[in-house]
Design an enzyme around this catalytic site. Sequence first.
Site, PDB file in Angstrom:
ATOM      1  N   GLU A 200      72.691 -31.429   6.585  1.00 58.11           N
ATOM      2  CA  GLU A 200      73.387 -30.731   5.499  1.00 58.11           C
ATOM      3  C   GLU A 200      73.869 -29.380   5.985  1.00 58.11           C
ATOM      4  OE1 GLU A 200      70.392 -30.633   2.416  1.00 58.11           O
ATOM      5  OE2 GLU A 200      69.565 -28.747   3.146  1.00 58.11           O
ATOM      6  N   GLU A 275      63.046 -27.141  -6.238  1.00 57.28           N
ATOM      7  CA  GLU A 275      63.421 -26.061  -5.317  1.00 57.28           C
ATOM      8  C   GLU A 275      64.931 -25.981  -5.150  1.00 57.28           C
ATOM      9  OE1 GLU A 275      59.577 -25.601  -2.424  1.00 57.28           O
ATOM     10  OE2 GLU A 275      61.262 -26.711  -1.609  1.00 57.28           O
ATOM     11  N   GLU A 288      64.867 -29.796  -2.972  1.00 58.22           N
ATOM     12  CA  GLU A 288      63.929 -30.917  -3.070  1.00 58.22           C
ATOM     13  C   GLU A 288      63.055 -30.682  -4.299  1.00 58.22           C
ATOM     14  OE1 GLU A 288      60.643 -31.221  -0.435  1.00 58.22           O
ATOM     15  OE2 GLU A 288      60.411 -29.052  -0.193  1.00 58.22           O
TER      16      GLU A 288
HETATM   17  P1  ADP Z   1      60.120 -28.474   3.074  1.00 55.93           P
HETATM   18  O1  ADP Z   1      59.890 -29.858   2.559  1.00 55.93           O
HETATM   19  O2  ADP Z   1      59.675 -28.306   4.465  1.00 55.93           O
HETATM   20  O3  ADP Z   1      59.635 -27.448   2.106  1.00 55.93           O
HETATM   21  P2  ADP Z   1      62.791 -27.645   2.232  1.00 55.93           P
HETATM   22  O4  ADP Z   1      63.973 -28.523   2.149  1.00 55.93           O
HETATM   23  O5  ADP Z   1      62.162 -27.247   0.957  1.00 55.93           O
HETATM   24  O6  ADP Z   1      61.719 -28.342   3.179  1.00 55.93           O
HETATM   25  O7  ADP Z   1      63.189 -26.357   3.058  1.00 55.93           O
HETATM   26  C1  ADP Z   1      62.247 -25.385   3.452  1.00 55.93           C
HETATM   27  C2  ADP Z   1      62.954 -24.068   3.747  1.00 55.93           C
HETATM   28  O8  ADP Z   1      63.965 -24.239   4.737  1.00 55.93           O
HETATM   29  C3  ADP Z   1      63.697 -23.467   2.570  1.00 55.93           C
HETATM   30  O9  ADP Z   1      62.858 -22.689   1.762  1.00 55.93           O
HETATM   31  C4  ADP Z   1      64.769 -22.639   3.253  1.00 55.93           C
HETATM   32  O10 ADP Z   1      64.226 -21.415   3.718  1.00 55.93           O
HETATM   33  C5  ADP Z   1      65.113 -23.450   4.461  1.00 55.93           C
HETATM   34  N1  ADP Z   1      66.268 -24.339   4.216  1.00 55.93           N
HETATM   35  C6  ADP Z   1      66.228 -25.601   3.779  1.00 55.93           C
HETATM   36  N2  ADP Z   1      67.462 -26.110   3.646  1.00 55.93           N
HETATM   37  C7  ADP Z   1      68.328 -25.139   3.999  1.00 55.93           C
HETATM   38  C8  ADP Z   1      69.748 -25.047   4.103  1.00 55.93           C
HETATM   39  N3  ADP Z   1      70.545 -26.076   3.815  1.00 55.93           N
HETATM   40  N4  ADP Z   1      70.298 -23.891   4.517  1.00 55.93           N
HETATM   41  C9  ADP Z   1      69.509 -22.848   4.848  1.00 55.93           C
HETATM   42  N5  ADP Z   1      68.168 -22.871   4.786  1.00 55.93           N
HETATM   43  C10 ADP Z   1      67.570 -24.001   4.370  1.00 55.93           C
HETATM   44 MG    MG Z   2      60.268 -27.097   0.223  1.00 55.12          MG
END
Ligand code: ADP
Ligand code: MG
Length: 670
Positions: A200, A275, A288
């Site tokens: 993404e 989130e 998510e």
């Molecule tokens: P997890 O399941 O490990 O919590 P997340 O999808 O919630 O995975 O992402 C964890 C962190 O990664 C987020 O809080 C953010 O800081 C960073 N992150 C996730 N997706 C993005 C994105 N598309 N662009 C920038 N940072 C992201």
């Molecule tokens: Mg997360």
Amino acid sequence: MFEKILIANRGEIAVRIFATCKRMGILTVAVYSEPDFRSLHVTTADEAVSLGGARPAESYLNMDKIIRAALDTGCQAIHPGYGFLSENAQFAEKVALAGLTFIGPPASVIAAMGDKIAAKQLAVEAGVPTVPGHFQPVFTLEEAEVAAKEIGCPVLLKPAAGGGGKGMRVVDKPKDLASALTLCQQEARKSFGDDRIFIERYIKRPRHVEIQILADHHGNVVHLGERECSIQRRYQKIIEESPSCALNPDLREKMGALACSLARKAGYSNAGTVEFIVDENREFFFLEMNTRLQVEHPVTEMVNGLDLVELQLRISDGEELPIAQKDVSLSGWSMEVRICAENPDQGFVPSVGLITRYAAPKGIHVRVDSGVAAGSSVSVYYDPMLAKIITWGEDREQARKRMVQAVNGYHIEGVFTNVDFANQVLTHPVFIQGDLSTDFIPVYLLDESKKLSPPLEVLHAMATTTTLIYHLRENLVQNSLLPLKSRVGASRPQKSHYDYITKSVGDVFHIRLQRDGSDQKWQVTVDDATYHVVTPLLEYYRRRLKLSINGEKFFFRLKYLGNFIIAAFCGVTRTFEIYNPREWKLARFMPVPSQSERENTLECPMPGLVVDVKVSEGERVFRGQELVILESMKMESAVASPGDAVIEAVLVKPGDAVESGMELIRFKAS
Ligand code: ADP
Ligand code: MG
Ligand code: ADP
């Protein structure tokens, strides 16, 4: 309501769940692994069942053993906490099959949300904006290249089954895609047994904002406002707050309503978190959904005045939600800091060991959820998070100040912790302004060129405190020697003021101490500034000192090493060297260390009892190394080596009573 439940977890979250159960009159059963046999969660529960084994797979992840334990002890439900089995659909199913209640959403919802790709599709259907991306798993480099091109760099590679920030890789340039894909797949396979990756858009300088929701089995869904969790390292949160500076009531309502529609669409029940990532233009995108209680749930509890664990239990028991959306209103501000056993100076590597001293902060609107105490061991097997501090204030600044004080007063010895690092974040001007983003730590605290030097008032407070404590201690030592002196009439006249020169790194402070009416009140002049200090001496316990400067109370953590005092305060850790002006003259031309070096002896700096000798004959030691530990005035202090040297003879042993000036150790002549 349930009469007895099992908590399939460890550490602070197990202890926190027990607390609510106790208040509700529900009996609790803990489970534990081999290394956890005497940990806090085991001693706090009403009953505890050993699962055996050290590795999570043998203990906290072993579904059958845990369900067996629940049945054997007559429990009616299992609370999974967070991590471990909390988002494992198979476990939720097995618990139900065993005739027990799983405190969480239905297994089918956990399964749907556990897959980030499926969750995004569901979000799209519910009308929730998602991060632009390619929501099909990619397996080959060719597929990844097509997806990355379509989205445009920078892109983020994420494991579909991900959690805890594991495996994610940012790709700035197309040429880095191949290696990032391999690494991401490897880590995903290792951590989740599933190497599906999706891609993404990588949002620059985003904020992480999440919405807490609650859903019952009667079709009611409410949201409890947001938490901002932008302060992260390695994609893992370390400081969270509620509400968020980035939201206004309109945006809160909009995001809250979308979170609720996603929950409805998914057939959600129990507590959950949606989130989002918020970009610089306050556009928000779904990331998510976490189908469990979050680590940072206490900040939501503080501003809503609710107990989320109690609500989880009531929902699981079939009760209707006691609140409707119109009843939800956030009051004041709350912050949380996660205290982790890790070394911020070495890339936050986890630190293991035995906690030898432990003193947690207390105070109004200060809550500590801890899983450890003095004597707890921090093992390699589990998460390095030891505890959380949560504060509340009428506004953000009050909550923040309370947090800084609480962190100043958190004393943990035996393992490295992020306590002082957390305070560097909390006292940083950009954090104070609320200008947060997920790259805050790398940008402001890890980039040497952007590091700020400590504010003068912080250094003054530290110089004042270390000099005063040095003075008071020296005075006590001198006075305690008086009766020993045979000369009649040997008394020390009280002077009207005392001058010191206190040095720390490159800074030199000229300090004058003057009694201000009573023994505990002082007027302290540091260079040209004057401070009024009150020192309740008896509050120096466990290496923490509490005093008030200009009417405000502060906590300092201090370690005494003769003329040196190591102080930690507001994220600054420094060694202060204290001299009276006569010594200072000597010190400048002939530094104190080389003076003793010339004589090749280590002299005892004060009368006391030898508690420990940390070196032996023939050993090589370095400047500042602790050689002998003395106890005097109920305090332990270390006598450090004045230089790099080899030990010729150790002249004292534990249990010896020593006088100042006595020879403790002789060094080999160099
Ligand atoms: P997890 O399941 O490990 O919590 P997340 O999808 O919630 O995975 O992402 C964890 C962190 O990664 C987020 O809080 C953010 O800081 C960073 N992150 C996730 N997706 C993005 C994105 N598309 N662009 C920038 N940072 C992201
Ligand atoms: Mg997360
Ligand atoms: P003890 O527990 O032996 O009394 P402590 O070292 O825990 O001594 O603390 C001394 C006093 O200061 C205690 O009364 C404690 O409640 C209080 N205290 C310690 N740290 C903090 C803090 N960060 N915030 C508020 N009060 C604190």
